[in-house]
Design a protein around this motif. Structure first.
Motif, PDB file in Angstrom:
ATOM      1  N   ARG A 127      15.447   9.896 -17.612  1.00  0.00           N
ATOM      2  CA  ARG A 127      15.905   9.721 -18.979  1.00  0.00           C
ATOM      3  C   ARG A 127      14.854   9.237 -19.884  1.00  0.00           C
ATOM      4  NH1 ARG A 127      21.589   7.027 -17.276  1.00  0.00           N
ATOM      5  NH2 ARG A 127      22.833   9.054 -17.068  1.00  0.00           N
TER       6      ARG A 127
ATOM      7  N   ASN B 157      16.212   8.589 -25.909  1.00  0.00           N
ATOM      8  CA  ASN B 157      17.313   9.279 -26.664  1.00  0.00           C
ATOM      9  C   ASN B 157      17.918  10.242 -25.699  1.00  0.00           C
ATOM     10  OD1 ASN B 157      16.707   9.290 -30.172  1.00  0.00           O
ATOM     11  ND2 ASN B 157      17.288   7.454 -28.764  1.00  0.00           N
ATOM     12  N   ARG B 158      18.756  10.963 -25.777  1.00  0.00           N
ATOM     13  CA  ARG B 158      19.588  11.830 -24.955  1.00  0.00           C
ATOM     14  C   ARG B 158      19.319  13.303 -25.314  1.00  0.00           C
ATOM     15  NH1 ARG B 158      18.654   8.196 -22.547  1.00  0.00           N
ATOM     16  NH2 ARG B 158      20.392   6.659 -21.635  1.00  0.00           N
ATOM     17  N   THR B 159      18.438  13.711 -26.273  1.00  0.00           N
ATOM     18  CA  THR B 159      18.293  14.864 -26.848  1.00  0.00           C
ATOM     19  C   THR B 159      17.280  15.602 -25.863  1.00  0.00           C
ATOM     20  OG1 THR B 159      16.878  14.257 -28.212  1.00  0.00           O
ATOM     21  CG2 THR B 159      18.728  14.655 -29.140  1.00  0.00           C
TER      22      THR B 159
ATOM     23  N   ASP C 228      18.429  11.043 -31.836  1.00  0.00           N
ATOM     24  CA  ASP C 228      19.864  11.292 -31.295  1.00  0.00           C
ATOM     25  C   ASP C 228      20.681  11.131 -32.790  1.00  0.00           C
ATOM     26  OD1 ASP C 228      19.582  11.535 -28.841  1.00  0.00           O
ATOM     27  OD2 ASP C 228      20.388   9.603 -28.222  1.00  0.00           O
TER      28      ASP C 228
ATOM     29  N   GLY D 248      23.979  16.170 -24.206  1.00  0.00           N
ATOM     30  CA  GLY D 248      24.273  14.551 -24.351  1.00  0.00           C
ATOM     31  C   GLY D 248      23.886  13.693 -23.418  1.00  0.00           C
ATOM     32  N   ASP D 249      22.918  14.452 -22.366  1.00  0.00           N
ATOM     33  CA  ASP D 249      22.283  13.702 -21.177  1.00  0.00           C
ATOM     34  C   ASP D 249      21.099  14.640 -20.793  1.00  0.00           C
ATOM     35  OD1 ASP D 249      21.582  11.757 -19.324  1.00  0.00           O
ATOM     36  OD2 ASP D 249      23.267  12.552 -18.099  1.00  0.00           O
ATOM     37  N   ARG D 250      20.400  14.993 -21.580  1.00  0.00           N
ATOM     38  CA  ARG D 250      19.253  15.798 -21.314  1.00  0.00           C
ATOM     39  C   ARG D 250      17.996  14.967 -20.675  1.00  0.00           C
ATOM     40  NH1 ARG D 250      21.521  20.452 -21.541  1.00  0.00           N
ATOM     41  NH2 ARG D 250      21.799  21.335 -23.886  1.00  0.00           N
ATOM     42  N   ARG D 251      17.388  15.635 -19.719  1.00  0.00           N
ATOM     43  CA  ARG D 251      16.297  14.842 -18.851  1.00  0.00           C
ATOM     44  C   ARG D 251      14.914  15.366 -18.871  1.00  0.00           C
ATOM     45  NH1 ARG D 251      19.184  11.365 -14.887  1.00  0.00           N
ATOM     46  NH2 ARG D 251      21.232  11.172 -15.983  1.00  0.00           N
TER      47      ARG D 251
END
Length: 345
Positions: A79, A82-84, A105, A332-335
């Motif tokens: 993670r 941010n989550r992009t 984000d 919304g939860d890219r890694r």
């Protein structure tokens, strides 16, 4: 083609010790026999015209990464702040740090607002910065100024979200910079260029700028230590980005090592159920493709799996590595996921 395999060794041990072959890789790199130079084409553009002021011997022969060899994991499913989707990443080879860029984000895709996460080599988040109005984040560079990591990025995002020029600045966790900040050292634009991104070859101390002209994309090479706020210094090489097929694949990042620039292309599984991520090496003297495009299966079992970014790192033991980045996870939860190749030929 690449393997999709997870290594059981300690990530930190791999990074610092070089997996047991670092000394041999370093000695081989110093020997640098490389591929034979295309002397007739050296210092010329894609149309065969000699470029004024470019020395054909300024980027000498070097070894290159074998793109057909397996890739190895650094980490998966990490993670970021941010989550992009991650856009690119770069290493501070002196202070042993890793930085990853992503769109901030909640920001519009064309706004050029980025989040830079600092990670350790196991993927632990150590800090972040926000950059407002900078660019798309296709690629950036990092070098060391003492114990401080200095980032080199695009700035002044245009209507498409790409930077009109370059700047460098110190990474300070928690700081937000605008593209007019006094903390920036602005760099001169490449003549005739409307968009700029960059990467740094940390082993050979070179700045490579990918820039856009009315005729297409090009790569220009400069000696990193000669770049100042008033000049980029002598241009060591300047070549057109070669065609990688028709229709042109989606460009996702680049990195440089010695005489070669490496290109990453492809799309996520959401856009193409068929694996289409490829890596290519290009000769910086001639602009000719040296190897590829080669399909990479690194992280092939990841969900989503969009190729995003490339980088070069030299371990403390002297092993040189070419890194490939991929984004994974749900919207919304890219890694973040990083893999590397370490075989030089």
């Amino acid at each position: 083609m690449d393997d999709d395999r997870t290594r059981e060794f300690s990530r930190r041990t791999l990074f610092l010790a070089g997996g047991g072959i670092g000394v041999a890789a370093l000695l081989g790199s110093l020997a640098a026999p490389g591929a034979a130079a295309d002397a007739d084409a050296a210092g010329m553009d894609a149309a065969g015209m000699r470029l004024a002021g470019v020395d054909p011997a300024a980027v000498p022969a070097s070894r290159r990464f074998d793109l057909t060899q397996p890739s190895h994991d650094l980490f998966r499913h990490v993670r970021l702040h941010n989550r992009t989707v991650q856009q690119s990443f770069a290493f501070d080879n002196v202070n042993r740090r890793l930085f990853v860029a992503q769109r901030r984000d909640g920001s519009a895709s064309g706004a050029g607002s980025l989040c830079i996460s600092r990670l350790d080599f196991s993927g632990r988040l150590l800090g972040h910065m926000y950059l407002t109005g900078f660019g798309h984040g296709v690629s950036f560079g990092v070098d060391a100024s003492g114990t401080t990591s200095r980032l080199w990025t695009e700035i002044e995002a245009n209507g498409n979200g790409y930077g009109r020029r370059l700047a460098r600045f110190d990474f300070v966790s928690g700081r937000t910079l605008t593209n007019s900040s006094s903390h920036l050292t602005r760099l001169p634009a490449v003549a005739g260029a409307s968009e700029h991104t960059c990467t740094i070859d940390p082993v050979h101390r070179r700045l490579i700028i990918r820039y856009h002209t009315s005729a297409g994309k090009r790569f220009a090479v400069y000696a990193l230590d000669q770049v100042t706020g008033s000049t980029l210094g002598p241009k060591l090489a300047d070549v057109a980005q070669p065609s990688l097929g028709s229709p042109a694949p989606v460009f996702q990042g680049y990195a440089a090592y010695g005489r070669y620039v490496y290109l990453l292309t492809g799309t996520s599984y959401a856009d193409s159920p068929t694996l289409n991520s490829r890596v290519t090496s290009v000769d910086l003297q001639t602009g000719a493709i040296r190897q590829g495009p080669v399909i990479t299966r690194a992280g092939s079992t990841l969900s989503f799996r969009e190729p995003e970014g490339m980088g070069v790192y030299r371990t403390a033991a002297g092993q040189d590595r070419l890194f490939l980045g991929f984004a994974s996870g749900a919207t919304g939860d890219r890694r973040s996921n990083l893999f590397y190749k370490n075989v030089l030929i």
